[in-house]
Design an enzyme around this catalytic site. Structure first.
Site, PDB file in Angstrom:
ATOM      1  N   ARG A  10      54.713  32.742  31.127  1.00  0.00           N
ATOM      2  CA  ARG A  10      53.927  31.678  30.506  1.00  0.00           C
ATOM      3  C   ARG A  10      54.518  31.342  29.146  1.00  0.00           C
ATOM      4  O   ARG A  10      55.283  30.413  29.005  1.00  0.00           O
ATOM      5  CB  ARG A  10      52.459  32.106  30.352  1.00  0.00           C
ATOM      6  CG  ARG A  10      51.666  32.006  31.611  1.00  0.00           C
ATOM      7  CD  ARG A  10      50.429  32.849  31.551  1.00  0.00           C
ATOM      8  NE  ARG A  10      50.773  34.260  31.470  1.00  0.00           N
ATOM      9  CZ  ARG A  10      49.915  35.247  31.522  1.00  0.00           C
ATOM     10  NH1 ARG A  10      48.624  34.995  31.596  1.00  0.00           N
ATOM     11  NH2 ARG A  10      50.308  36.497  31.478  1.00  0.00           N
TER      12      ARG A  10
ATOM     13  N   SER B 139      44.082  36.036  33.457  1.00  0.00           N
ATOM     14  CA  SER B 139      42.890  36.687  34.024  1.00  0.00           C
ATOM     15  C   SER B 139      41.925  37.083  32.914  1.00  0.00           C
ATOM     16  O   SER B 139      40.711  36.975  33.062  1.00  0.00           O
ATOM     17  CB  SER B 139      43.288  37.922  34.829  1.00  0.00           C
ATOM     18  OG  SER B 139      44.066  37.558  35.939  1.00  0.00           O
TER      19      SER B 139
HETATM   20  P1  ADP Z   1      50.070  42.323  35.196  1.00  0.00           P
HETATM   21  O1  ADP Z   1      49.035  43.304  34.774  1.00  0.00           O
HETATM   22  O2  ADP Z   1      51.124  42.919  36.094  1.00  0.00           O
HETATM   23  O3  ADP Z   1      50.655  41.497  34.079  1.00  0.00           O
HETATM   24  P2  ADP Z   1      48.699  39.884  36.011  1.00  0.00           P
HETATM   25  O4  ADP Z   1      47.797  39.701  37.190  1.00  0.00           O
HETATM   26  O5  ADP Z   1      48.121  39.649  34.664  1.00  0.00           O
HETATM   27  O6  ADP Z   1      49.287  41.344  36.189  1.00  0.00           O
HETATM   28  O7  ADP Z   1      49.979  38.944  36.157  1.00  0.00           O
HETATM   29  C1  ADP Z   1      50.844  39.059  37.260  1.00  0.00           C
HETATM   30  C2  ADP Z   1      52.031  38.139  37.056  1.00  0.00           C
HETATM   31  O8  ADP Z   1      51.600  36.782  37.103  1.00  0.00           O
HETATM   32  C3  ADP Z   1      52.735  38.308  35.711  1.00  0.00           C
HETATM   33  O9  ADP Z   1      54.120  38.124  35.907  1.00  0.00           O
HETATM   34  C4  ADP Z   1      52.172  37.192  34.873  1.00  0.00           C
HETATM   35  O10 ADP Z   1      53.060  36.787  33.856  1.00  0.00           O
HETATM   36  C5  ADP Z   1      52.018  36.120  35.926  1.00  0.00           C
HETATM   37  N1  ADP Z   1      51.014  35.122  35.542  1.00  0.00           N
HETATM   38  C6  ADP Z   1      49.746  35.339  35.170  1.00  0.00           C
HETATM   39  N2  ADP Z   1      49.126  34.175  34.859  1.00  0.00           N
HETATM   40  C7  ADP Z   1      50.045  33.197  35.046  1.00  0.00           C
HETATM   41  C8  ADP Z   1      50.046  31.777  34.869  1.00  0.00           C
HETATM   42  N3  ADP Z   1      48.965  31.134  34.400  1.00  0.00           N
HETATM   43  N4  ADP Z   1      51.177  31.096  35.133  1.00  0.00           N
HETATM   44  C9  ADP Z   1      52.283  31.767  35.560  1.00  0.00           C
HETATM   45  N5  ADP Z   1      52.359  33.088  35.736  1.00  0.00           N
HETATM   46  C10 ADP Z   1      51.265  33.803  35.483  1.00  0.00           C
END
Ligand code: ADP
Length: 166
Positions: free
Chosen positions: A90, A128
């Site tokens: 992001r 999230s």
């Molecule tokens: P983690 O705890 O592994 O970071 P997340 O569920 O927060 O798990 O995120 C999983 C992946 O999705 C990460 O690579 C994160 O950068 C990506 N991600 C989360 N939100 C977005 C978004 N709005 N746009 C693009 N990628 C996202």
């Protein structure tokens, strides 16, 4: 067959995640969306709840499956024949963590590539944790999470409030 794993907490899955899933699914023959059972993070939804949400919102995606794991991501990827780990980027703030993680994974499993997909601008602010924050105050979540996830967030936070707050 080109297989990729998209690992994450997905607590809960957002429209930003789904955008990454959609794009990765076009680049690979098979995409495994894998919920990591991260011991360091306190989760809002159980792994079973997160899996069920993902299964429902990804139903109909022929080359996408959903799973969970409690292991090193590279070991999980290797065991499933995946040659790539998908991560979404992001802001610049995501970069440092992702860079360290990608280099560590490369050291552990040189044959597995981390593939970064840049967020689409309209999803770049979605995380999230922000979604949970908004939900906890009863704010609107349209275009941030799928309707099913919004419903479950409302139910989850209503339950917390009844228990005396979250
Ligand atoms: P983690 O705890 O592994 O970071 P997340 O569920 O927060 O798990 O995120 C999983 C992946 O999705 C990460 O690579 C994160 O950068 C990506 N991600 C989360 N939100 C977005 C978004 N709005 N746009 C693009 N990628 C996202």
């Amino acid at each position: 067959m080109r297989i990729a794993v998209y690992p994450g907490s997905f607590d809960p899955v957002t429209c930003g995640h789904l955008d990454i899933v959609q794009r990765a699914a076009q680049l690979f023959d098979h995409l495994i969306v894998a919920v990591s059972e991260n011991r360091a993070k306190v989760a809002c939804f159980t792994v079973a709840e997160r899996l069920e949400m993902l299964r429902q919102v990804l139903a109909g995606w022929d080359n996408v499956t959903v799973d969970s794991y409690r292991d090193l991501t590279v070991r999980y990827a290797r065991a499933h024949g995946a040659r790539a780990i998908i991560r979404g980027l992001r802001a610049v703030s995501d970069f440092e963590n992702e860079f360290t993680m990608a280099l560590t994974n490369k050291k552990l499993a040189p044959e597995i590539e981390t593939v970064f997909l840049m967020t689409e601008a309209r999803y770049s602010f979605i995380s999230s944790s922000a979604v949970k924050e908004v939900a906890s105050y009863g704010g609107r979540l349209d275009d941030m999470v799928p309707p099913l996830v919004e419903k479950l967030l409302r139910a989850k936070f209503a339950a917390y409030t009844e228990q005396g707050g979250y």
